[in-house]
Design a protein around this motif. Structure first.
Motif, PDB file in Angstrom:
ATOM      1  N   SER A 140      -8.980  -0.303  -4.016  1.00  0.00           N
ATOM      2  CA  SER A 140      -8.330  -1.162  -3.025  1.00  0.00           C
ATOM      3  C   SER A 140      -8.240  -0.533  -1.643  1.00  0.00           C
ATOM      4  O   SER A 140      -7.628  -1.120  -0.745  1.00  0.00           O
ATOM      5  N   PHE A 167      -0.879   4.525   4.983  1.00  0.00           N
ATOM      6  CA  PHE A 167      -0.950   3.369   5.884  1.00  0.00           C
ATOM      7  C   PHE A 167      -0.498   3.739   7.293  1.00  0.00           C
ATOM      8  O   PHE A 167      -1.147   3.356   8.278  1.00  0.00           O
ATOM      9  N   HIS A 179       0.849  -1.195   0.000  1.00  0.00           N
ATOM     10  CA  HIS A 179       0.000   0.000   0.000  1.00  0.00           C
ATOM     11  C   HIS A 179       0.879   1.237   0.000  1.00  0.00           C
ATOM     12  O   HIS A 179       2.111   1.155   0.070  1.00  0.00           O
ATOM     13  N   ASP A 180       0.227   2.385  -0.059  1.00  0.00           N
ATOM     14  CA  ASP A 180       0.943   3.647   0.099  1.00  0.00           C
ATOM     15  C   ASP A 180       1.376   3.784   1.559  1.00  0.00           C
ATOM     16  O   ASP A 180       0.550   3.763   2.477  1.00  0.00           O
ATOM     17  N   LEU A 224      -6.843  -1.837   2.191  1.00  0.00           N
ATOM     18  CA  LEU A 224      -5.858  -1.150   3.030  1.00  0.00           C
ATOM     19  C   LEU A 224      -6.364  -1.044   4.469  1.00  0.00           C
ATOM     20  O   LEU A 224      -5.613  -1.285   5.422  1.00  0.00           O
ATOM     21  N   SER A 269      -4.410   7.541  -3.046  1.00  0.00           N
ATOM     22  CA  SER A 269      -4.657   6.144  -2.698  1.00  0.00           C
ATOM     23  C   SER A 269      -5.956   5.968  -1.910  1.00  0.00           C
ATOM     24  O   SER A 269      -6.514   4.864  -1.863  1.00  0.00           O
TER      25      SER A 269
END
Length: 682
Positions: A307, A113, A108-109, A311, A302
């Motif tokens: 998605s 996160f 993930h970013d 996350l 993001s």
């Protein structure tokens, strides 16, 4: 607990003042449980024993440090508050902070996160930790018996806790197995994962490109071509390390709960020293600061991706995985502490220590990524496409060759990984063994014997993970376990907050220990956590199903495929799970959660059957003809002669009235009070 002579014991303080176990529910005895003293017999200990009134009064005035053989074998506890604190930290701070947090970030970013991780740790993780601690302080019982005390229909939550703890014991020891092998290989003159050995005068191009990844998958694991491929069936070096892992775990628990607590003094502090030192060493490399900048910079775009629910689900799974909730450790260890302690301080300490370890591991990984991006000029997607624990044995192992004294760095890092994993195994084995000791026939089994049985079953169940496909099964079970933990946490918080009542728990906690829950805890436990967990689970699982479950299969580098397969630039190929594999994952989730609805149905049905039986008895009693005795009062016919006295009860057989009066203190001792309407525990 309320004793039959009308006194109510409030918590474990009285146990220390009045003879070790006291007349409290905390001792685990049944109603009317007495005390034990040196040289005296145990009164009403729950094992059917009886004693004289003199021994009963002697127990109320015995020394605080007195502990007989029964207490050591059947009711182990921590000697002091520091032992409890270090044991909880050792059991909760697992290797997941080191290997699971970094690879979760890579998917993930990282900036988004980290931000969500900190928010959810404060609003979800720490409140659930606090909830389990106060449940242990209130009932002085492990997870299995504590939920049974709340309501028999909630027993399934405690059973699910033990099943989940056993599931973790099956696959998580593999981290220690692999770390032991790498720690042993650190004594080599040159680290084997930093050198390439020709095979038949041919030097592998994959090894030249990335020697650490090549060594891990092909030399250490000899990984199979897929999840269903079990060849090779076993590998000698991993089997030996597997046996050593469980032998060390048994030796730590052989002499009782307190020896493991003393060991935790070292196994908790040493990793907390090694990781910051390793971070400082990595920061001296070229490009490390570039990686840290990428680690801390969020990308707002993001949040709007499809998605994003995944996350959120991964973040919650990471937090709950590393907080030690829903596996019985926090309740069981708190029940074995003789001090009421400070639940708020304990929850904050556990939460912030977990956050510190996770962030340290993330910083180290992104410093390594920044170094590779500058020196090898490769994007992170190509460097570390592997999932799970592999990142600790590829990315972390590779960086040691760039530091001064690489063998020493490697040995210290994998030593800390061994210590942390050993601590978590120690906590899970204790959670299972101590909970079982409070139930039925298990109460007659000594602590060491029960620990040995748990270790033997777990070791035999985990043997398939040393096969060629063991790393694939490890990664899939870890992902499944995160979903199970999130589901059980939602069920637990919902039941305690809404069905049992968070205000009722607060009132009972005040009566028992004098502690009071803050309104902030109540708000998060009742109004925030149940709803946010439900929303995250539904959205995250829905998106996961739409994207089709898959795993990353090792295929080798692009220049040279692995075992006849076509290689890839990232060394891995995305492979969808088959129908059988999906059914196995679904069945494991259902199996872990199934005890909750089963016990609700069973005890609800049993209560209905009991009510029907009582109604039929009442109707039968009302329809029977009556007769008159000598006083002219109607009575139902009885097979017993009317003038026969009632047989004495068990309590009356053990003590006469005069003995009871002598045993009862003239005034209420500190911490004792009259049973003024407080519920009586059977």
């Amino acid at each position: 607990m309320a004793s039959e002579d009308g006194w109510l014991t409030l918590g474990s303080t009285n146990e220390a003042q009045y003879g070790g176990t006291g007349v409290s529910e905390a001792s685990g005895g049944r109603r009317g449980a007495g005390t034990s003293s040196r040289g005296g017999s145990r009164v009403g200990s729950g094992l059917g024993g009886a004693a004289t009134g003199s021994n009963f009064s002697q127990g109320l005035t015995s020394d605080a440090g007195t502990e007989n053989t029964y207490e050591r074998q059947f009711k182990p506890s921590f000697a002091n508050y520091s032992q409890y604190i270090f044991s909880v930290l050792a059991a909760v701070i697992s290797a997941k902070e080191i290997w699971r947090f970094p690879y979760t970030i890579l998917g993930h970013d990282s900036g988004v996160f980290i931000l969500i991780y900190i928010i959810f740790t404060l609003s979800i993780g720490i409140p659930i930790i606090y909830l389990e601690i106060i449940i242990g302080a209130r009932f002085k019982l492990g997870a299995l018996k504590a939920f049974w005390r709340m309501d028999a229909r909630a027993s399934g939550i405690g059973v699910s806790h033990l099943l989940l703890s056993f599931l973790l014991l099956i696959y998580q020891p593999m981290i220690m197995v692999w770390a032991l092998y790498y720690m042993w290989m650190s004594f080599s003159w040159t680290l084997p994962w930093n050198t390439c050995v020709p095979v038949g005068n041919i030097l592998s191009e994959c090894c030249i490109e990335d020697s650490s990844t090549y060594h891990w998958f092909q030399n250490v694991l000899n990984v199979s071509t897929g999840m269903l491929d079990t060849k090779p069936t076993h590998q000698t070096h991993l089997v030996i390390c597997y046996m050593v892992t469980w032998l060390l775990t048994f030796l730590c628990l052989l002499r009782g709960l307190r020896i493991g607590a003393y060991i935790s003094y070292f196994t908790v502090t040493i990793p907390l020293i090694i990781l910051p030192v390793l971070l400082f060493g990595v920061l001296t490399l070229d490009g490390a600061l570039t990686g840290l900048q990428a680690f801390m910079t969020p990308n707002p775009e993001s949040v709007f991706k499809v998605s994003f629910p995944i996350l959120l689900l991964d973040t919650v799974g990471q937090i709950l995985n590393t907080c030690g909730v829903t596996i019985g450790i926090l309740m069981t260890f708190k029940a074995r502490s003789k001090n009421v302690g400070y639940p708020t301080f304990e929850a904050l300490l556990i939460g912030f220590c977990n956050m510190l370890m996770s962030l340290l591991s993330g910083l180290i990984l992104y410093a390594i990524i920044g170094h590779h991006m500058v020196t090898k000029r490769r994007p992170k997607e190509e460097m570390f496409a592997s999932r799970g624990a592999s990142i600790v044995f590829t990315a972390f192992a590779d960086i040691f060759s760039h530091l001064y004294l690489p063998n020493l760095w490697s040995f210290l890092f994998y030593l800390s990984l061994v210590m942390i994993t050993l601590d978590s195994m120690y906590g899970q084995v204790n959670a299972i063994a101590l909970c079982l000791m409070e139930v039925g026939g298990f109460a007659y089994i000594p602590y060491t014997t029960l620990v040995m049985i748990v270790i033997l079953l777990s070791a035999l169940s985990g043997l398939p993970f040393v096969m060629g496909n063991g790393v694939y099964m490890f990664e899939e079970l870890d992902g499944t376990g995160s979903v199970i933990i999130a589901v059980l946490a939602m069920i637990e918080v919902t039941y305690v907050s809404w069905m049992y009542g968070i205000d009722r728990l607060d009132e009972e906690l005040q009566r028992r220990t004098g502690l009071k829950m803050n309104d902030v805890w109540k708000f998060f436990l009742k109004w925030f956590i149940p709803f946010i967990l439900f929303a995250i689970l539904i959205s995250g699982l829905t998106v996961s199903v739409i994207e089709l479950p898959h795993y990353m299969r090792y295929v080798g580098c692009k220049q040279e495929g692995y075992k006849g397969m076509k290689g890839s630039k990232t060394w891995f190929k995305k492979t969808n799970l088959g129908v059988g594999e999906i059914l196995i994952k679904t069945a494991s989730i259902i199996l872990m959660v199934l005890p909750v609805p089963f016990f609700i149905w069973y005890f609800w049905h049993a209560q209905a059957a009991r009510d029907d039986m009582m109604e039929s008895r009442a109707a039968s009693r009302a329809s029977r003809p009556t007769s008159r005795n000598s006083t002219g009062v109607s009575r139902p016919p009885s097979s017993r002669p009317p003038n026969l006295p009632r047989p004495p009860s068990t309590r009356e057989r053990a003590f006469s009235d005069s003995e009871l009066e002598r045993a009862r203190p003239a005034t209420a001792p500190p911490g004792l009070r009259r049973n003024d309407g407080y519920e009586r525990f059977e």
